[in-house]
Design a protein around this motif. Structure first.
Motif, PDB file in Angstrom:
ATOM      1  N   ILE A  13       0.859  -1.184   0.000  1.00 24.18           N
ATOM      2  CA  ILE A  13       0.000   0.000   0.000  1.00 24.18           C
ATOM      3  C   ILE A  13       0.895   1.233   0.000  1.00 24.18           C
ATOM      4  O   ILE A  13       1.776   1.365   0.847  1.00 24.18           O
ATOM      5  N   PRO A  14       0.676   2.174  -0.935  1.00 27.60           N
ATOM      6  CA  PRO A  14       1.529   3.371  -0.972  1.00 27.60           C
ATOM      7  C   PRO A  14       1.296   4.273   0.238  1.00 27.60           C
ATOM      8  O   PRO A  14       0.198   4.356   0.779  1.00 27.60           O
ATOM      9  N   LEU A  15       2.340   4.975   0.642  1.00 27.52           N
ATOM     10  CA  LEU A  15       2.286   5.858   1.799  1.00 27.52           C
ATOM     11  C   LEU A  15       1.740   7.239   1.459  1.00 27.52           C
ATOM     12  O   LEU A  15       1.394   8.004   2.344  1.00 27.52           O
ATOM     13  N   GLY A  16       1.612   7.562   0.195  1.00 26.63           N
ATOM     14  CA  GLY A  16       1.198   8.886  -0.236  1.00 26.63           C
ATOM     15  C   GLY A  16      -0.073   9.419   0.404  1.00 26.63           C
ATOM     16  O   GLY A  16      -0.088  10.550   0.898  1.00 26.63           O
ATOM     17  N   PRO A  17      -1.175   8.658   0.425  1.00 25.33           N
ATOM     18  CA  PRO A  17      -2.393   9.178   1.052  1.00 25.33           C
ATOM     19  C   PRO A  17      -2.237   9.466   2.545  1.00 25.33           C
ATOM     20  O   PRO A  17      -2.753  10.467   3.045  1.00 25.33           O
ATOM     21  N   ALA A  18      -1.511   8.637   3.263  1.00 28.11           N
ATOM     22  CA  ALA A  18      -1.282   8.880   4.691  1.00 28.11           C
ATOM     23  C   ALA A  18      -0.385  10.110   4.885  1.00 28.11           C
ATOM     24  O   ALA A  18      -0.606  10.909   5.797  1.00 28.11           O
ATOM     25  N   ALA A  19       0.600  10.270   4.015  1.00 32.66           N
ATOM     26  CA  ALA A  19       1.471  11.443   4.095  1.00 32.66           C
ATOM     27  C   ALA A  19       0.677  12.717   3.829  1.00 32.66           C
ATOM     28  O   ALA A  19       0.876  13.735   4.502  1.00 32.66           O
ATOM     29  N   ALA A  20      -0.242  12.658   2.874  1.00 32.89           N
ATOM     30  CA  ALA A  20      -1.087  13.819   2.579  1.00 32.89           C
ATOM     31  C   ALA A  20      -1.936  14.185   3.794  1.00 32.89           C
ATOM     32  O   ALA A  20      -2.086  15.368   4.116  1.00 32.89           O
ATOM     33  N   ALA A  21      -2.470  13.191   4.476  1.00 30.84           N
ATOM     34  CA  ALA A  21      -3.298  13.451   5.652  1.00 30.84           C
ATOM     35  C   ALA A  21      -2.471  14.074   6.783  1.00 30.84           C
ATOM     36  O   ALA A  21      -2.902  15.037   7.421  1.00 30.84           O
ATOM     37  N   TRP A  87      -0.171  12.665  -4.469  1.00 28.32           N
ATOM     38  CA  TRP A  87       0.535  11.537  -3.860  1.00 28.32           C
ATOM     39  C   TRP A  87      -0.276  10.254  -3.744  1.00 28.32           C
ATOM     40  O   TRP A  87       0.194   9.295  -3.127  1.00 28.32           O
ATOM     41  N   LYS A  88      -1.452  10.160  -4.334  1.00 25.56           N
ATOM     42  CA  LYS A  88      -2.302   8.988  -4.073  1.00 25.56           C
ATOM     43  C   LYS A  88      -1.711   7.671  -4.568  1.00 25.56           C
ATOM     44  O   LYS A  88      -2.004   6.629  -4.015  1.00 25.56           O
ATOM     45  N   GLN A  89      -0.868   7.694  -5.562  1.00 23.79           N
ATOM     46  CA  GLN A  89      -0.257   6.457  -6.062  1.00 23.79           C
ATOM     47  C   GLN A  89       1.238   6.370  -5.774  1.00 23.79           C
ATOM     48  O   GLN A  89       1.892   5.435  -6.201  1.00 23.79           O
ATOM     49  N   ARG A  90       1.777   7.339  -5.035  1.00 19.91           N
ATOM     50  CA  ARG A  90       3.214   7.363  -4.768  1.00 19.91           C
ATOM     51  C   ARG A  90       3.538   6.714  -3.433  1.00 19.91           C
ATOM     52  O   ARG A  90       2.807   6.847  -2.473  1.00 19.91           O
ATOM     53  N   ASP A  91       4.657   6.018  -3.417  1.00 22.49           N
ATOM     54  CA  ASP A  91       5.150   5.440  -2.172  1.00 22.49           C
ATOM     55  C   ASP A  91       6.307   6.306  -1.684  1.00 22.49           C
ATOM     56  O   ASP A  91       7.434   6.171  -2.125  1.00 22.49           O
ATOM     57  N   LEU A  92       5.992   7.220  -0.801  1.00 22.05           N
ATOM     58  CA  LEU A  92       6.983   8.162  -0.292  1.00 22.05           C
ATOM     59  C   LEU A  92       7.778   7.537   0.847  1.00 22.05           C
ATOM     60  O   LEU A  92       7.268   6.703   1.591  1.00 22.05           O
ATOM     61  N   PRO A  93       9.035   7.964   1.026  1.00 23.17           N
ATOM     62  CA  PRO A  93       9.793   7.496   2.200  1.00 23.17           C
ATOM     63  C   PRO A  93       9.196   8.102   3.476  1.00 23.17           C
ATOM     64  O   PRO A  93       8.793   9.257   3.499  1.00 23.17           O
ATOM     65  N   ILE A  94       9.154   7.319   4.535  1.00 21.33           N
ATOM     66  CA  ILE A  94       8.440   7.737   5.739  1.00 21.33           C
ATOM     67  C   ILE A  94       9.191   8.807   6.543  1.00 21.33           C
ATOM     68  O   ILE A  94       8.565   9.678   7.138  1.00 21.33           O
ATOM     69  N   MET A  95      10.502   8.773   6.571  1.00 17.67           N
ATOM     70  CA  MET A  95      11.242   9.725   7.412  1.00 17.67           C
ATOM     71  C   MET A  95      11.060  11.180   6.979  1.00 17.67           C
ATOM     72  O   MET A  95      10.809  12.029   7.839  1.00 17.67           O
ATOM     73  N   PRO A  96      11.152  11.527   5.706  1.00 19.72           N
ATOM     74  CA  PRO A  96      10.903  12.927   5.347  1.00 19.72           C
ATOM     75  C   PRO A  96       9.471  13.375   5.665  1.00 19.72           C
ATOM     76  O   PRO A  96       9.251  14.525   6.060  1.00 19.72           O
ATOM     77  N   VAL A  97       8.522  12.471   5.541  1.00 27.10           N
ATOM     78  CA  VAL A  97       7.137  12.797   5.867  1.00 27.10           C
ATOM     79  C   VAL A  97       7.005  13.089   7.359  1.00 27.10           C
ATOM     80  O   VAL A  97       6.410  14.099   7.766  1.00 27.10           O
ATOM     81  N   LEU A  98       7.566  12.232   8.184  1.00 27.32           N
ATOM     82  CA  LEU A  98       7.484  12.418   9.633  1.00 27.32           C
ATOM     83  C   LEU A  98       8.272  13.650  10.091  1.00 27.32           C
ATOM     84  O   LEU A  98       7.825  14.366  10.995  1.00 27.32           O
ATOM     85  N   LEU A  99       9.407  13.904   9.470  1.00 24.37           N
ATOM     86  CA  LEU A  99      10.192  15.092   9.832  1.00 24.37           C
ATOM     87  C   LEU A  99       9.468  16.377   9.427  1.00 24.37           C
ATOM     88  O   LEU A  99       9.499  17.371  10.173  1.00 24.37           O
ATOM     89  N   THR A 100       8.802  16.367   8.279  1.00 26.63           N
ATOM     90  CA  THR A 100       8.024  17.533   7.860  1.00 26.63           C
ATOM     91  C   THR A 100       6.860  17.761   8.806  1.00 26.63           C
ATOM     92  O   THR A 100       6.599  18.897   9.230  1.00 26.63           O
ATOM     93  N   PHE A 101       6.158  16.692   9.161  1.00 29.22           N
ATOM     94  CA  PHE A 101       5.039  16.792  10.103  1.00 29.22           C
ATOM     95  C   PHE A 101       5.521  17.330  11.450  1.00 29.22           C
ATOM     96  O   PHE A 101       4.969  18.285  11.996  1.00 29.22           O
ATOM     97  N   ALA A 102       6.566  16.722  11.977  1.00 27.24           N
ATOM     98  CA  ALA A 102       7.088  17.153  13.280  1.00 27.24           C
ATOM     99  C   ALA A 102       7.617  18.584  13.215  1.00 27.24           C
ATOM    100  O   ALA A 102       7.422  19.367  14.151  1.00 27.24           O
TER     101      ALA A 102
END
Length: 124
Positions: A13-21, A87-102
């Motif tokens: 499952i791609p991470l893109g939708p969760a990263a968008a949220a 980002w709905k079909q993209r599998d993004l790396p989790i660390m940049p997403v979490l660092l941006t959120f934080a």
């Protein structure tokens, strides 16, 4: 029997939708705090924010606070829609997403939270 479960055959499952949220929620929080500071500093923005929040029940009792929350809500929903489309079909790396959120949440807290600003006498 050929219906055995094989964990390697599952679809990723791609991470893109969760990263968008996540990122849109942080953007909404940041925008809400910027709107709050703008309403404190500007009488005109405070009146505009009060008008924007008039759809909220009993908005007169809380004044511009309703509009500030409405602005944050709009930014959250619009950014979620836009980021999800990209980002709905993209599998993004989790660390940049979490660092941006934080980073957005920490920036919101560090830059605009009253208990941090008040002791040093800083205001926008």
């Amino acid at each position: 029997m050929t219906d055995e479960f094989n964990p390697h055959d599952t679809q990723k499952i791609p991470l893109g939708p969760a990263a968008a949220a996540l990122i849109s929620a942080a953007l909404g929080c940041f925008t809400m705090m910027v709107a709050h500071q703008a309403a404190i500093q500007s009488k005109v923005f405070s009146e505009v924010a009060t008008i924007l929040g008039n759809w909220i029940p009993d908005f007169i009792k809380i004044g511009s606070y309703a509009g500030e929350k409405a602005i944050g809500l709009l930014v959250w929903l619009i950014s979620w829609f836009i980021l999800h489309q990209f980002w709905k079909q993209r599998d993004l790396p989790i660390m940049p997403v979490l660092l941006t959120f934080a980073g957005l949440i920490l920036a919101t807290t560090a830059l605009f939270w009253y208990p941090i600003l008040h002791p040093i006498g800083y205001s926008f």
